[in-house]
Design an enzyme around this catalytic site. Sequence first.
Site, short mmCIF file in Angstrom:
data_model
loop_
_atom_site.label_atom_id
_atom_site.label_comp_id
_atom_site.label_asym_id
_atom_site.label_seq_id
_atom_site.Cartn_x
_atom_site.Cartn_y
_atom_site.Cartn_z
N SER A 94 -23.89 8.53 -116.17
CA SER A 94 -25.01 7.65 -115.81
C SER A 94 -24.51 6.36 -115.16
O SER A 94 -23.37 5.92 -115.36
CB SER A 94 -25.83 7.30 -117.05
OG SER A 94 -26.33 8.47 -117.64
N1 SAM Z 1 -23.79 10.52 -121.76
C1 SAM Z 1 -23.08 11.10 -120.65
C2 SAM Z 1 -21.94 10.26 -120.17
O1 SAM Z 1 -21.73 9.16 -120.70
O2 SAM Z 1 -21.23 10.72 -119.28
C3 SAM Z 1 -23.97 11.47 -119.50
C4 SAM Z 1 -24.79 12.63 -119.82
S1 SAM Z 1 -25.29 13.65 -118.48
C5 SAM Z 1 -26.44 12.62 -117.67
C6 SAM Z 1 -26.26 14.78 -119.48
C7 SAM Z 1 -25.43 15.70 -120.34
O3 SAM Z 1 -26.31 16.32 -121.28
C8 SAM Z 1 -24.76 16.81 -119.56
O4 SAM Z 1 -23.39 16.81 -119.81
C9 SAM Z 1 -25.45 18.08 -120.11
O5 SAM Z 1 -24.61 19.20 -120.13
C10 SAM Z 1 -25.84 17.63 -121.48
N2 SAM Z 1 -26.92 18.40 -122.12
C11 SAM Z 1 -28.07 18.87 -121.58
N3 SAM Z 1 -28.80 19.50 -122.51
C12 SAM Z 1 -28.10 19.42 -123.69
C13 SAM Z 1 -28.32 19.86 -125.02
N4 SAM Z 1 -29.41 20.55 -125.38
N5 SAM Z 1 -27.39 19.61 -125.96
C14 SAM Z 1 -26.25 18.94 -125.64
N6 SAM Z 1 -25.98 18.50 -124.40
C15 SAM Z 1 -26.89 18.72 -123.44
#
Ligand code: SAM
Length: 216
Positions: free
Chosen positions: A61
């Site tokens: 993000s």
């Molecule tokens: N917090 C992260 C960072 O600091 O880099 C950014 C997150 S990215 C915008 C969203 C993440 O959520 C992705 O890596 C995706 O694979 C994960 N994601 C999506 N659905 C999910 C779920 N049900 N459980 C765990 N992770 C999930």
Amino acid sequence: MNFDIARKKMVETQIVARGVKDRRVIEAMLKVPRHLFVQEAMAAQAYGDNSLPIGEKQTISQPYTVALMSEMLQLTGSESVLEIGTGSGYQAAILASLARRVYTIERIPALAAKARRLFDALALTNISMKIDDGTVGWASEALFDAIIVTAGAPDIPSALLDQLVVGGCLVIPVGDKQDQVLYRVRKLEDGTVAREKSIPCRFVKLIGREGWSEDQ
Ligand code: SAM
């Protein structure tokens, strides 16, 4: 490129200038080396005012979003916090400075493996991580004082509310697959919730039992 100077400038121009006031959040953003959490070829862009790809069609993000969501959690240092969507691990590393213990869940094993290596390299020993569907929470470690979801949800996963202490807050982007609004949701004593709206935002999809389906 001097990353320390770039990071200081990022905090001044993107975070403090936009109204983030929590001293502890500002200190954490000044401390955590964001350039280590992006792909090596993009290290020079790590302190820019935008999100960046981290592989597997996912993103880290924008710095301001990370700071704002961290501030919205109102952490004092004693909390147990759950994050859904570890991604690069950057948000979890910031939370590790703000809370007593961080639990973070990622569904994509390759991203989780990379984040784990960084947590080890930076000696962030108060982070626990697992590979799973985070929309169902982490029941064995509940209750949590605060929960943060860093992927866009169609609605608030009920399992996450169940795993939140009364008085605790959940910060989550809710909306459609493209556009969401950031909410702070506080769990009240009578079992209801109070929703506070923050800014419009754009996150990748939260995929899981209480999220979107993969092919949606
Ligand atoms: N917090 C992260 C960072 O600091 O880099 C950014 C997150 S990215 C915008 C969203 C993440 O959520 C992705 O890596 C995706 O694979 C994960 N994601 C999506 N659905 C999910 C779920 N049900 N459980 C765990 N992770 C999930």
